[in-house]
Motif scaffolding. Structure first.
Motif, PDB file in Angstrom:
ATOM      1  N   UNK A  95       0.839  -1.195   0.000  1.00  0.00           N
ATOM      2  CA  UNK A  95       0.000   0.000   0.000  1.00  0.00           C
ATOM      3  C   UNK A  95       0.876   1.249   0.000  1.00  0.00           C
ATOM      4  N   UNK A  96       1.953   1.188   0.743  1.00  0.00           N
ATOM      5  CA  UNK A  96       2.844   2.340   0.818  1.00  0.00           C
ATOM      6  C   UNK A  96       3.469   2.639  -0.531  1.00  0.00           C
ATOM      7  N   UNK A  97       3.967   1.617  -1.208  1.00  0.00           N
ATOM      8  CA  UNK A  97       4.588   1.854  -2.511  1.00  0.00           C
ATOM      9  C   UNK A  97       3.558   2.281  -3.550  1.00  0.00           C
ATOM     10  N   UNK A  98       2.324   1.752  -3.438  1.00  0.00           N
ATOM     11  CA  UNK A  98       1.263   2.163  -4.368  1.00  0.00           C
ATOM     12  C   UNK A  98       0.947   3.645  -4.198  1.00  0.00           C
ATOM     13  N   UNK A  99       0.797   4.083  -2.947  1.00  0.00           N
ATOM     14  CA  UNK A  99       0.526   5.503  -2.702  1.00  0.00           C
ATOM     15  C   UNK A  99       1.680   6.372  -3.198  1.00  0.00           C
ATOM     16  N   UNK A 100       2.874   5.887  -3.002  1.00  0.00           N
ATOM     17  CA  UNK A 100       4.035   6.658  -3.437  1.00  0.00           C
ATOM     18  C   UNK A 100       4.072   6.761  -4.955  1.00  0.00           C
ATOM     19  N   UNK A 101       3.738   5.651  -5.602  1.00  0.00           N
ATOM     20  CA  UNK A 101       3.689   5.658  -7.069  1.00  0.00           C
ATOM     21  C   UNK A 101       2.626   6.643  -7.552  1.00  0.00           C
ATOM     22  N   UNK A 102       1.454   6.647  -6.906  1.00  0.00           N
ATOM     23  CA  UNK A 102       0.391   7.570  -7.294  1.00  0.00           C
ATOM     24  C   UNK A 102       0.832   9.017  -7.167  1.00  0.00           C
ATOM     25  N   UNK A 103       1.548   9.339  -6.096  1.00  0.00           N
ATOM     26  CA  UNK A 103       2.040  10.706  -5.923  1.00  0.00           C
ATOM     27  C   UNK A 103       3.049  11.076  -7.008  1.00  0.00           C
ATOM     28  N   UNK A 104       3.913  10.139  -7.361  1.00  0.00           N
ATOM     29  CA  UNK A 104       4.907  10.415  -8.401  1.00  0.00           C
ATOM     30  C   UNK A 104       4.248  10.683  -9.749  1.00  0.00           C
ATOM     31  N   UNK A 105       3.271   9.862 -10.076  1.00  0.00           N
ATOM     32  CA  UNK A 105       2.578  10.077 -11.359  1.00  0.00           C
ATOM     33  C   UNK A 105       1.882  11.427 -11.362  1.00  0.00           C
ATOM     34  N   UNK A 106       1.283  11.784 -10.238  1.00  0.00           N
ATOM     35  CA  UNK A 106       0.646  13.092 -10.154  1.00  0.00           C
ATOM     36  C   UNK A 106       1.645  14.221 -10.360  1.00  0.00           C
ATOM     37  N   UNK A 107       2.835  14.089  -9.756  1.00  0.00           N
ATOM     38  CA  UNK A 107       3.862  15.112  -9.943  1.00  0.00           C
ATOM     39  C   UNK A 107       4.306  15.196 -11.393  1.00  0.00           C
ATOM     40  N   UNK A 108       4.462  14.026 -12.023  1.00  0.00           N
ATOM     41  CA  UNK A 108       4.905  14.006 -13.430  1.00  0.00           C
ATOM     42  C   UNK A 108       3.883  14.715 -14.309  1.00  0.00           C
ATOM     43  N   UNK A 109       2.611  14.397 -14.131  1.00  0.00           N
ATOM     44  CA  UNK A 109       1.581  15.025 -14.965  1.00  0.00           C
ATOM     45  C   UNK A 109       1.452  16.519 -14.659  1.00  0.00           C
ATOM     46  N   UNK A 110       1.590  16.873 -13.402  1.00  0.00           N
ATOM     47  CA  UNK A 110       1.511  18.299 -13.057  1.00  0.00           C
ATOM     48  C   UNK A 110       2.663  19.056 -13.678  1.00  0.00           C
ATOM     49  N   UNK A 111       3.864  18.474 -13.573  1.00  0.00           N
ATOM     50  CA  UNK A 111       5.038  19.119 -14.147  1.00  0.00           C
ATOM     51  C   UNK A 111       4.879  19.283 -15.657  1.00  0.00           C
ATOM     52  N   UNK A 112       4.311  18.273 -16.301  1.00  0.00           N
ATOM     53  CA  UNK A 112       4.187  18.304 -17.760  1.00  0.00           C
ATOM     54  C   UNK A 112       3.106  19.267 -18.217  1.00  0.00           C
ATOM     55  N   UNK A 113       1.958  19.260 -17.535  1.00  0.00           N
ATOM     56  CA  UNK A 113       0.804  20.020 -18.027  1.00  0.00           C
ATOM     57  C   UNK A 113       0.757  21.452 -17.524  1.00  0.00           C
ATOM     58  N   UNK A 166      -2.808  -9.352  -0.599  1.00  0.00           N
ATOM     59  CA  UNK A 166      -2.910  -9.389  -2.053  1.00  0.00           C
ATOM     60  C   UNK A 166      -4.275  -8.922  -2.554  1.00  0.00           C
ATOM     61  N   UNK A 167      -5.394  -9.384  -2.015  1.00  0.00           N
ATOM     62  CA  UNK A 167      -6.703  -8.874  -2.515  1.00  0.00           C
ATOM     63  C   UNK A 167      -6.834  -7.369  -2.323  1.00  0.00           C
ATOM     64  N   UNK A 168      -6.335  -6.864  -1.213  1.00  0.00           N
ATOM     65  CA  UNK A 168      -6.429  -5.410  -0.981  1.00  0.00           C
ATOM     66  C   UNK A 168      -5.571  -4.662  -1.991  1.00  0.00           C
ATOM     67  N   UNK A 169      -4.334  -5.170  -2.217  1.00  0.00           N
ATOM     68  CA  UNK A 169      -3.471  -4.520  -3.196  1.00  0.00           C
ATOM     69  C   UNK A 169      -4.088  -4.565  -4.593  1.00  0.00           C
TER      70      UNK A 169
END
Length: 1479
Positions: free
Chosen positions: A665-683, A711-714
């Motif tokens: 869950x921690x790595x998933x949340x971190x990945x979500x934040x990174x993608x958000x930063x990438x899209x914000x930086x780009x757009x 696993x089901x939660x992830x």
């Protein structure tokens, strides 16, 4: 013969002109004027006259052919005609003495005799002697006319003796006279005629002339002629007189004195001069030259005459003076132009009074030179002054010469400019002050003439200061503003009443009844009344609005260029073009890629592990996939790396996709934040479209432990994040694997990247590969109102900001295409953005899978248009409501916005629609995911919608209709079941318009009423019935409807007999079958676990609130009718068809209804219009009419209720949303059949002084509306007010509660009661005392005096006055909620209670005193009527009144026990308020 034929020669005479001659010693410095006299006579033209002739010659000139060594000159001859017409030729000889310029002695000639003897000679001879013209001729004879003396000799016929009568130069007149005397003696010896010519008479010495005349008088026949060669006076006369003496046959000329002759000559010259000047004045160009003008005028007689008289030199001087005048006139005009333009230049450069008020002119000049516009207003010349330069000829250069500003005239202009600014500032201030005065005068209405207002502003200071023109201009401007505002508000009001207009089809024509209905409804509006004096304009606006409603186009849109259709087309044309261009650069070469650049993002080394696994499955970085080899370039980066954004996109590495791997869950949340930063930086920061479109893929790493509980939660959380990001999710495949990543996962992820790259290429490919319109999976129409206060890009941002957005096919300028993953598949969604007026045709004629209805929470008209549009939408089509405002804070800070947002969510709840909000100041709600659940809902219902559309099309083609009505969509269950499919695992968007903390929907404590979103937060579930939801999603036919067994209940109410008759009449349509009526139990006894077609409204109802009727009719054989709390099931026994089959088939083939039958809010709004326009008709009459008109089978499921309002509102059976009140119907029937005539009772008796009508009105107001905002200030419905009094007059026992009237209508009726009394409640006889007492400064004394005056009232007046003031005091106690303080109430009530003479101008000055009297009575109610203490703080302390009879309403008012304010989650349809307890 020849001699006889020759014409006789005119006689020829030779005249010798003699006079004093000799050296300077003899004659002085100048001669006696012999030469000038000869010159003027021989050559009289001014140009040929030479005033200077010298007698001092050189030897050469003396020996020339002109002088010819003689001491006489031959001047030529003149042909002269006498008065008798006889011509004669006169040869002129001048006898003189030439002086040698060397010796200054007389030249030696052939005749050595002295001058006196030579001058008297009668025979002259000189061979080849030439005619003398002027001194310049001597030595240059060839340049002048050459004429010889005839035959070289002449015989003198007469002598002209010249005597100079001027002062002379160094000459004594006596010496001259002595010389003349000797000369005369010598001349007289020749016996030739002699005439004395007194020369230079223009400079005459009178006594000289007299001596000459005396000299002549002493001689016989000696005539004196006074001459002036300079002015050509009597010159010709003297020669003519001499000729007459030589020829006696000629008439004797009249000798005219010099002065008379001079006047005649001057008059001739003046006349010629005037004529010549007029000729010259025809020249208007000061650039003209004398040469050019003289050539044009040389043949003109006036020109020639003047030249002859005055000469060319004078003519040229006259012309030059005229030219100079023209030039000076031009300069003067230019100067005037500059001076006149100077104030404008000063206004441009020195317009700030504060800046120049104390500056001198020289300081102001320096300031002007620093202005940037200085060069455009002024020109600095190299040469000065300006009027002596060629700048005067530059007529097109309007710039002012700067040196002109140094004049006093310019300085005076500057001073006037400063004074003008000061006065203009004062004038503007006074005009604005007067404008504010007009704004404060409330009774000025649009269209009111100035004459009606002027009397109220005559004493105003500003009005007295400004001019009449200014005051009229200010008033005209004020009128334009209030008229424009009134028209805008009127137009806005028309949009707010959209339900009133949008009930007819397009291209329809409203009937006269419809127009009457429109006027009846609108006439109650203050905004309608505001244009009362502009009725033609108001009618024009109304007709224009109606014309647009029924014939809408974007060209005729009332919002002009703010039309939503125009703005949408412009925005899409620009945005989609830029979007597609950006993508084409990225994907143009990606159609057949062989090398794939992959960016791998992970945490804690997970990215490197995935890269190693891919390399393990590759051969030399080449990966085989689906029969093709791809070269892979992998860039693993840890999500925690500070260089994440810089490593992602470089000039040498441009990724085609990004693998995002997680295992917690921690790595998933971190990945979500990174993608958000990438899209914000780009757009937002870099505005990089390439990065904004980068495909992401979420990959779940294996936990190695196959029985891991995480696993089901992830898996669930990963799928939700993928749905939110619109990217693929690669799950861990079933089975047990030793590694974290499986080959199947890697291939699936690579396929996703290649598919995304190919898709992005296909979207912008130059080849026309866009799908045809018919190939779109879903067609959504977004509607917005023209003129709403938000930008178009705000509502389109959820689509345009998406990387999956593209242009629609050619010709669809208001559409765009979305490619979204809904469930497991990518869907193509066509979004068409239209205005509401353009959407009406689409709603009726085209297939639409869903509507997104946008409205502004700041504008009531926007909600009104939404309601009108939504009312006619079929209830099978999903709807998404979108409220637009600035921020979430608006909901809490602005009551109007809160009300509109709440209403929108309430409507959405009623019709089971989606609701969300967009904020112009927030970026979060602009994501496409806002509409993800709505798209999913539309996709689930797609087949049903299309089947319904096809079914409607078939029915319209065959002109058939079925008597089918929808049943309520509301069920009894609050549980929300989810299928196992991953399609429904998406997290919902934040539907609440105010965020996650506060919900507008009901919030029960039951946890089953909540659902978790992707972050574990809870959100409320809409009131959707279980069976209805499953049916809409899975397209299943509901189970058969089974009749419930009858459960006896003692309190079952009987149905209205008339209603039963109507039901029976509707059932007995088939003559072959007899209806049977089977009563059933009320819904309270029905087991909700079974599947029955008796929906229960899940919205909380207040106690006593009547349920709606929901009818689910089958064909004519089966009817299930629910009336309030009773259900009647009508069946027809038929052995051929089973009951269950019929019901099932009926429901499966039911015809769609409209949303207005599902929403009480929509339905009651339209119903309220009907009630207002038909309030004068009794319910009994309406019901009778409905029975009469409803013959045969009713076809009304598609019929608009507003087209047949009587049948729809009063029938009670054809419309499923009608609520029938059995008790009320019984009362009406009883009232109709049992009319009891009551005897009239006196309104007032000594025992009961309070009129019953007043008592009922006050009781009703205090029971139901004491806290109504604007009570007694806001006007009620005039029709309802009149109806209250009318119904009371007919039946004094009537209950106001049963009349369904508003509190404001009752308050208006109460005020009207007092206004209609013969005399005011406060007697006129006491008005003056009240006014005088109110002027007492001491408060206590003033109140006691007023109390004594009140005691003088008539007993009945006193009791009623006490009653009404007590009531008003109670109203004022609620000022915090109704905003009606004692001051406000006194403003509303004092004209009613005192009824003053408003036509009396003197009265207007005491209006405030009248009001203050009533305000005092209200505030000090306890003191005046209940012996209480004086209240110091009015409206904050409740009056503690002594207990008394309830009827008299004198009991004390306890603090009100008001219910707590309604929370957003408890908002329900309007419920009757609880009565207020009066202790």
């Amino acid at each position: 013969m020849m001699a006889k034929n020759k014409e006789p020669r005119p006689p020829s005479y030779a005249v010798s002109v003699v006079g004093l001659s000799g050296t300077e010693k003899d004659k002085g410095n100048c001669g006696v004027g012999k030469s000038c006299l000869c010159n003027r006579f021989v050559r009289s033209k001014a140009d040929e006259y030479y005033p200077e002739h010298t007698s001092v010659l050189s030897t050469i000139d003396f020996g020339g052919r002109v002088v010819n060594n003689d001491h006489f000159l031959y001047w030529g001859d003149v042909t002269q005609s006498g008065e008798d017409g006889i011509e004669c030729r006169i040869h002129v000889i001048e006898q003189t003495e030439f002086i040698d310029d060397q010796t200054f002695l007389p030249h030696r000639s052939t005749n050595l005799q002295p001058y006196i003897k030579r001058a008297a000679a009668s025979k002259l001879q000189s061979a080849e002697k030439l005619m003398y013209i002027c001194t310049d001729q001597l030595g240059l004879e060839q340049d002048f006319e050459q004429k010889q003396m005839p035959e070289g000799k002449l015989s003198i016929d007469g002598f002209l003796l010249c005597i100079d009568v001027s002062q002379g130069c160094n000459r004594k007149f006596d010496d001259q006279l002595k010389f003349v005397n000797n000369l005369y003696i010598q001349l007289s010896k020749s016996k030739k005629p002699i005439i004395i010519a007194a020369t230079k008479c223009d400079e005459c010495v009178d006594h000289y002339l007299r001596e000459v005349q005396a000299f002549a008088s002493n001689k016989k026949n000696l005539v004196v002629v006074e001459t002036s060669a300079r002015f050509n006076v009597n010159v010709e006369t003297c020669f003519t007189a001499l000729v007459q003496m030589m020829d006696k046959t000629r008439g004797k000329p009249k000798i005219i004195p010099y002065l008379d002759a001079y006047k005649t000559q001057r008059q001739l010259v003046v006349t010629a001069t005037d004529k010549f000047e007029k000729l010259v004045q025809t020249v208007r160009d000061y650039h003209a030259t004398w040469k050019t003008v003289s050539n044009k005028l040389k043949n003109h007689p006036d020109y020639e005459e003047y030249i002859n008289l005055e000469g060319t030199k004078k003519a040229k001087n006259t012309f030059s003076k005229h030219i100079e005048q023209l030039k000076q006139e031009h300069i003067r005009k230019r100067r005037e132009e500059y001076v006149n333009a100077l104030p404008r230049a000063l206004n441009n450069l020195l317009s700030n009074l504060d800046e120049i008020e104390h500056l001198s002119w020289s300081e102001a000049l320096k300031l002007m030179e620093k202005r940037p516009d200085f060069q455009s207003c002024f020109v600095v010349l190299e040469k000065t002054p300006w009027d002596e330069t060629d700048h005067i000829d530059k007529v097109n250069d309007r710039r002012i010469p700067f040196d002109l500003l140094t004049t006093l005239e310019a300085e005076k202009v500057y001073q006037n400019h400063v004074q003008h600014l000061i006065s203009e500032k004062r004038r503007v201030e006074m005009k604005e002050k007067f404008k504010k005065t007009l704004e404060k005068i409330q009774f000025i209405s649009p269209g009111q003439p100035w004459e009606e207002v002027i009397c109220f502003v005559m004493e105003d200071e500003a009005f007295k200061y400004i001019t009449d023109a200014d005051s009229k201009e200010v008033y005209s401007r004020h009128q334009r503003e209030i008229v424009e505002k009134a028209k805008e508000e009127f137009q806005e009001m028309l949009f707010e009443h959209s339900e009133l207009f949008y009930d007819l089809d397009l291209n329809a024509t409203p009937s006269s009844d419809k127009m009457s209905e429109i006027h009846a409804v609108l006439s109650e509006e203050p905004r309608y009344k505001a244009l009362q004096k502009l009725a033609p304009d108001r009618e024009s606006l109304l007709l224009k609005h109606i014309g647009f409603v029924y014939h809408p186009t974007k060209e005729t849109c009332l919002s002009g260029q703010n039309c939503m259709d125009i703005k949408v087309e412009q925005l899409l044309a620009n945005s989609l073009l830029q979007l597609d261009h950006g993508r084409s650069n990225l994907y143009y070469d990606s159609a057949n890629i062989d090398k794939v650049n992959l960016f791998i993002l992970g945490k804690d080394g997970l990215a490197q592990e995935l890269a190693n696994e891919i390399r393990t499955q590759s051969t030399d970085d080449e990966y085989a996939l689906d029969g093709k080899i791809y070269e892979l370039d992998l860039r693993p980066v840890d999500a925690k790396s500070p260089y994440l954004l810089t490593q992602l996109w470089t000039s040498t590495f441009k990724p085609h996709g990004c693998f995002c791997v997680f295992n917690s869950i921690e790595s998933l949340n971190f990945i979500g934040e990174c993608i958000g930063k990438i899209r914000t930086e780009a757009s937002q920061i870099r505005r990089d479209k390439y990065m904004a479109n980068l495909p992401f893929t979420l990959i779940l790493a294996n936990q190695r432990d196959s029985i891991s509980k995480n696993l089901p939660i992830l898996r669930h959380q990963g799928q939700q994040l993928a749905n939110k990001l619109q990217c693929p999710f690669v799950d861990v495949p079933a089975g047990t694997y030793p590694r974290k990543f499986n080959e199947t996962q890697i291939k699936q992820a690579l396929r996703g990247v290649l598919e995304a790259v190919k898709h992005n290429f296909d979207v912008v490919s130059p080849v026309p590969t866009i799908k045809d319109l018919s190939e779109a999976d879903l067609r959504i129409v977004m509607c917005a109102m023209c003129g709403d206060p938000f930008s178009v890009d705000l509502i389109l941002s959820p689509f345009l900001d998406s990387h999956s957005c593209s242009a629609a096919q050619a010709g669809q300028s208001n559409s765009l295409m979305l490619d979204k993953i809904i469930g497991e598949k990518r869907r193509r969604i066509q979004i068409t953005i239209l205005s509401y007026h353009s959407s009406i045709g689409v709603r009726k004629d085209e297939l639409v899978h869903g509507y997104i209805l946008v409205y502004s929470a700041k504008r009531k008209a926007s909600m009104g248009m939404l309601r009108a549009f939504l009312s006619e939408v079929q209830d099978t089509i999903p709807v998404q409501l979108v409220a637009v405002t600035d921020s979430q804070a608006d909901f809490f800070e602005n009551e109007a916005i809160k009300e509109l947002m709440t209403e929108g969510e309430h409507i959405a709840t009623e019709i089971t629609a989606k609701f969300t909000a967009l904020y112009s100041l927030s970026q979060y709600h602009r994501q496409t995911e806002v509409f993800t659940l709505f798209f999913s809902d539309v996709l689930e219902k797609k087949n049903m919608i299309e089947n319904s559309y096809m079914s409607d099309s078939t029915r319209e083609t065959t002109h058939t209709s079925e008597d089918v009505f929808p049943r309520s969509p509301r069920g009894s269950s609050l549980d929300y079941n989810y299928p196992d499919s991953e399609d429904d695992t998406e997290g919902p968007p934040p539907y609440s318009p105010i965020g996650d903390d506060v919900r507008l929907l009901p919030t029960p404590s039951d946890r089953s009423k909540y659902r978790l979103d992707l972050e574990g937060n809870e959100y409320p579930i809409h009131s959707t019935p279980l069976n209805c939801h499953d049916h809409e999603r899975n397209h299943k036919v509901p189970p058969p409807i089974k009749p419930k067994p009858l459960v006896p209940k003692t309190n079952v109410k009987k149905l209205d007999p008339n209603l039963l008759k109507t039901i029976e009449a509707g059932i007995c349509k088939n003559p072959r079958k007899q209806p049977s009526r089977v009563p059933t139990a009320p819904p309270e006894n029905i087991d909700q676990s079974d599947n029955y077609a008796d929906p229960v409204d899940t919205i909380f109802k207040h106690k006593g609130f009547a349920d709606d009727i929901y009818a689910v009719p089958d064909d004519s054989q089966n009817r299930i009718i629910k009336v309030r709390n009773s259900i009647v099931i009508n069946t027809q026994g038929d052995e051929e068809n089973g009951y269950s089959d019929r019901i099932s088939r009926s429901h499966g083939e039911r015809r769609p209804s409209k949303y207005k039958y599902k929403s009480k809010t929509l339905f009651s709004k339209a119903k309220s219009y009907y009630r207002r326009t038909h309030s004068d008709a009794s319910d009994d009459e309406a019901f009778t009419t409905s029975k009469t008109k409803r013959k045969g089978r009713h076809r009304g499921s598609e019929e608009d209720p507003l087209l047949s309002p009587v049948e729809t509102w009063k029938g009670g059976i054809d419309n499923p949303a009608i609520t029938s009140d059995q008790e009320l119907d019984d009362k009406k029937m009883k009232k109709k059949t049992h009319k009891v005539k009551e005897e009239k009772k006196d309104l007032v008796t000594p025992e009961k002084p309070i009129p019953l009508f007043v008592e009922k009105c006050v009781q009703f107001i205090e029971d139901t509306g004491l806290c109504t905002e604007g009570l007694y200030r806001v006007s009620g419905n005039k029709t309802d007010q009149d109806n209250i009094q009318k119904q009371f007059d007919q039946d004094r026992s009537i209950s106001l509660e049963s009349m369904e009237v508003t509190v404001n209508a009752v308050a208006g009726a109460l005020k009207a009661f007092f206004a209609d009394l013969p005399d005011p409640l406060i007697p006129y006889s006491l008005h003056q005392e009240l006014l005088e007492t109110s002027k007492i400064l001491d408060k206590t004394e003033r109140l006691h005096e007023l109390k004594e005056i009140v005691k003088k009232f008539h007993p009945v007046n006193y009791d009623v006055f006490k009653y009404i003031i007590t009531h008003l005091n109670r109203v004022s106690q609620q000022y915090k909620t109704n905003f009606m303080t004692a001051d406000n109430l006194s403003i509303c009530f004092w004209p009613t209670l005192m009824r003053p003479d408003f036509e009396n101008r003197a009265f207007l000055s005491t209006t405030k005193i009248h009001q203050s009297v009533i305000e005092t009575f209200i505030q000090q109610c306890q003191f005046f009527f209940y012996n209480g203490e004086i209240v110091e703080a009015p409206n904050t302390v409740a009056c503690q009144l002594p207990p008394s009879n309830t009827v008299q309403m004198v009991e004390p008012m306890v603090p009100l026990q008001l219910p707590p304010p309604l929370q957003p989650q408890l908002i329900q349809p309007q419920l009757p308020a609880d009565p207020l307890g009066i202790i």
